[in-house]
Scaffold this motif. Structure first.
Motif, PDB file in Angstrom:
ATOM      1  N   UNK A   1      15.002   5.706  -0.005  1.00 19.70           N
ATOM      2  CA  UNK A   1      15.373   6.943   0.936  1.00 19.70           C
ATOM      3  C   UNK A   1      15.067   6.945   2.267  1.00 19.70           C
ATOM      4  N   UNK A   2      16.123   7.090   2.966  1.00 17.52           N
ATOM      5  CA  UNK A   2      16.359   7.102   4.387  1.00 17.52           C
ATOM      6  C   UNK A   2      15.947   8.197   5.176  1.00 17.52           C
ATOM      7  N   UNK A   3      14.904   8.262   5.778  1.00 16.40           N
ATOM      8  CA  UNK A   3      14.315   9.550   6.342  1.00 16.40           C
ATOM      9  C   UNK A   3      15.079   9.699   7.792  1.00 16.40           C
ATOM     10  N   UNK A   4      15.916  10.362   8.183  1.00 16.41           N
ATOM     11  CA  UNK A   4      16.532  10.557   9.396  1.00 16.41           C
ATOM     12  C   UNK A   4      15.581  11.245  10.348  1.00 16.41           C
TER      13      UNK A   4
ATOM     14  N   UNK B   1       0.867  -1.187  -0.081  1.00 14.70           N
ATOM     15  CA  UNK B   1      -0.075  -0.063  -0.166  1.00 14.70           C
ATOM     16  C   UNK B   1       0.785   1.140  -0.025  1.00 14.70           C
ATOM     17  N   UNK B   2       0.504   2.162  -0.883  1.00 13.10           N
ATOM     18  CA  UNK B   2       1.526   3.606  -0.917  1.00 13.10           C
ATOM     19  C   UNK B   2       0.672   4.630  -0.222  1.00 13.10           C
ATOM     20  N   UNK B   3       1.747   5.648  -0.364  1.00 14.28           N
ATOM     21  CA  UNK B   3       1.539   6.952   0.518  1.00 14.28           C
ATOM     22  C   UNK B   3       0.523   7.670  -0.558  1.00 14.28           C
ATOM     23  N   UNK B   4       0.514   7.109  -1.790  1.00 17.10           N
ATOM     24  CA  UNK B   4      -0.649   7.716  -2.890  1.00 17.10           C
ATOM     25  C   UNK B   4      -2.003   7.689  -2.421  1.00 17.10           C
ATOM     26  N   UNK B   5      -2.086   6.272  -2.042  1.00 18.18           N
ATOM     27  CA  UNK B   5      -3.350   5.973  -1.380  1.00 18.18           C
ATOM     28  C   UNK B   5      -4.137   6.837  -0.251  1.00 18.18           C
TER      29      UNK B   5
ATOM     30  N   UNK C   1       3.870   3.818  12.178  1.00 12.64           N
ATOM     31  CA  UNK C   1       3.193   2.919  13.095  1.00 12.64           C
ATOM     32  C   UNK C   1       2.169   2.052  12.319  1.00 12.64           C
ATOM     33  N   UNK C   2       2.020   2.269  10.994  1.00 11.73           N
ATOM     34  CA  UNK C   2       1.318   1.545  10.246  1.00 11.73           C
ATOM     35  C   UNK C   2       2.181   0.661   9.203  1.00 11.73           C
ATOM     36  N   UNK C   3       3.443   0.889   8.783  1.00  8.95           N
ATOM     37  CA  UNK C   3       4.003   0.064   7.934  1.00  8.95           C
ATOM     38  C   UNK C   3       5.610   0.766   7.787  1.00  8.95           C
ATOM     39  N   UNK C   4       6.620   0.141   8.356  1.00  8.55           N
ATOM     40  CA  UNK C   4       7.844   0.724   8.315  1.00  8.55           C
ATOM     41  C   UNK C   4       8.455   1.178   6.953  1.00  8.55           C
ATOM     42  N   UNK C   5       7.992   0.408   5.844  1.00  5.91           N
ATOM     43  CA  UNK C   5       8.592   0.766   4.656  1.00  5.91           C
ATOM     44  C   UNK C   5       7.253   1.396   3.736  1.00  5.91           C
TER      45      UNK C   5
ATOM     46  N   UNK D   1      11.139   4.174  -2.302  1.00  4.81           N
ATOM     47  CA  UNK D   1      10.805   3.617  -1.121  1.00  4.81           C
ATOM     48  C   UNK D   1      11.155   4.533   0.020  1.00  4.81           C
ATOM     49  N   UNK D   2      10.296   4.588   0.960  1.00  8.48           N
ATOM     50  CA  UNK D   2      10.504   5.503   2.502  1.00  8.48           C
ATOM     51  C   UNK D   2      10.803   4.669   3.324  1.00  8.48           C
ATOM     52  N   UNK D   3      11.952   4.325   3.888  1.00  7.45           N
ATOM     53  CA  UNK D   3      12.371   3.785   5.091  1.00  7.45           C
ATOM     54  C   UNK D   3      12.459   4.418   6.274  1.00  7.45           C
TER      55      UNK D   3
END
Length: 410
Positions: free
Chosen positions: A320-323, A4-8, A33-37, A49-51
């Protein structure tokens, strides 16, 4: 198969407005909290991909074989590097290299950032901080970013590079343009960034030629004169390294100074601890860097099909690694949304992890320590007084304007 993507959800994590309006921390907490990736298709035709979790970012950062930083695969930013990117027409900086090449060039630069060399800068940094605060002391107020937060790191970088202090504002303008691609105040047009890149390259080349004739004890002389495996640093590599040193050294400290003061003003009980117990400041600096997270992300590219946190990642996918997300990960930090200048425990990820861990972290912490020691000693009641304007960027988490007031010194 994409998760499931952030687009949704109608979310584009590359949208700089999340960061300009400081809404990203809550957004990342929700997504974490919903999904780590998370898959974000909006950035371009490929998406990314956002990590979001600390542990997954560490895993990616320590595995350059599977997750590459190489410019040939798109480099270290969300969008593939284009002609208007930081190193236009140049070879990549260390940020866009993998081992063993990265290790070779890192070894050329690292002698400038040893603990002993940084310690020798403390008296100079203290003198610069004193002069900056002397300038604003009688007024009772100033625009803090231009007067203090931006001035200190650019002065220190100029000193390290052996650049005349009167040229520091040119370095500052170029740095702003090279990282502020989404902010119209900092990057006025593509032509502006091309001109800044051209001017900065010409300036760097002038310094190279001068140091070939008359080497000194500065960082440029070290870059010109150093060798690895019998070979010196090429001029294109030198250009990219010069750009990186100016940008990284300027942005991280500037944004933590301004963001750190804002945090201390928002949490007066924490500021009071530092005013009453200045010995806490060296440790508190680590919390300031975690809280501010001055660089929001770095990017890698998967070199083969793999799996991360149970999610299939295809060869060629951007990662993409979101610090900013990792620095508030509930799995790692106790009550991460609590700003606590006495916090100890796990290291924040603002300086990176693995092979790309920031070479200048000691210098950054030293500047922050000296600045806040003197600032809070002389102006314990300093606070924002007026609108705080943030940088419009998905790469740096910065403040470009913050008026402050304080009791003037007499």
């Amino acid at each position: 198969m994409r998760a499931e993507s952030t687009e949704a959800l109608g979310i584009d994590l590359a949208d700089p407005r999340h960061y300009e309006h400081d809404a990203a921390r809550n957004l990342f907490a929700r997504l974490r909290g919903e999904r780590p990736i998370w898959w974000s298709p909006q950035a371009d035709g490929r998406g990314f991909w956002s990590v979001l979790r600390y542990r997954d970012i560490v895993t990616v950062s320590k595995n350059p074989r599977l997750f590459s930083s190489a410019r040939g695969l798109g480099g270290h930013r969300i969008h593939d590097e284009t002609e208007v990117e930081i190193t236009q027409g140049l070879e990549a900086s260390m940020l866009s290299m993998d081992p063993p090449e990265h290790n070779t060039y890192r070894g050329m630069v690292s002698p400038a950032f040893t603990a002993e060399r940084i310690r020798r800068l403390e008296a100079s940094i203290h003198a610069r901080v004193t002069a900056l605060l002397d300038r604003i002391a009688p007024s009772g107020g100033c625009e803090f970013v231009s007067s203090v937060a931006a001035e200190l790191p650019i002065q220190v970088i100029a000193e390290l590079l052996g650049v005349p202090q009167e040229d520091r504002l040119r370095l500052f303008e170029w740095s702003n343009a090279l990282v502020g691609e989404d902010d119209p105040d900092m990057r006025r047009s593509e032509e502006h960034i091309r001109q800044c890149t051209k001017d900065m390259g010409a300036y760097a080349l002038k310094l190279w030629r001068e140091r070939l004739r008359r080497p000194g004890d500065d960082l440029v002389s070290m870059l010109v004169g150093t060798e690895a495996d019998g070979e010196g640093m090429s001029v294109p590599r030198y250009f990219a390294t010069f750009f990186l040193l100016v940008i990284a050294g300027n942005e991280s400290v500037r944004n933590t100074i301004s963001g750190g003061l804002l945090a201390l003003s928002q949490y007066p009980e924490q500021r009071r601890k530092l005013v009453e117990q200045p010995a806490l400041i060296p440790q508190a600096v680590k919390e300031l860097v975690r809280w501010v997270s001055p660089f929001l992300h770095m990017r890698r590219t998967a070199t083969e099909d793999t799996e991360l946190a149970g999610q299939h990642i295809a060869r060629g996918d951007k990662v993409v690694l979101w610090y900013l997300s990792a620095n508030f990960d509930e799995e790692v930090f106790e009550q991460p949304e609590r700003f606590d200048v006495t916090r100890t425990g796990p290291q924040h990820l603002s300086f990176g992890q693995g092979q790309h861990f920031c070479l200048g972290w000691r210098l950054a912490e030293l500047q922050l320590t000296v600045l806040f020691q003197e600032l809070l000693r002389r102006f314990p009641d300093i606070e924002p007084h007026g609108p705080v304007r943030r940088v419009r960027s998905n790469f740096v988490r910065g403040i470009k304007e913050m008026p402050v007031r304080f009791t003037p010194e007499r």
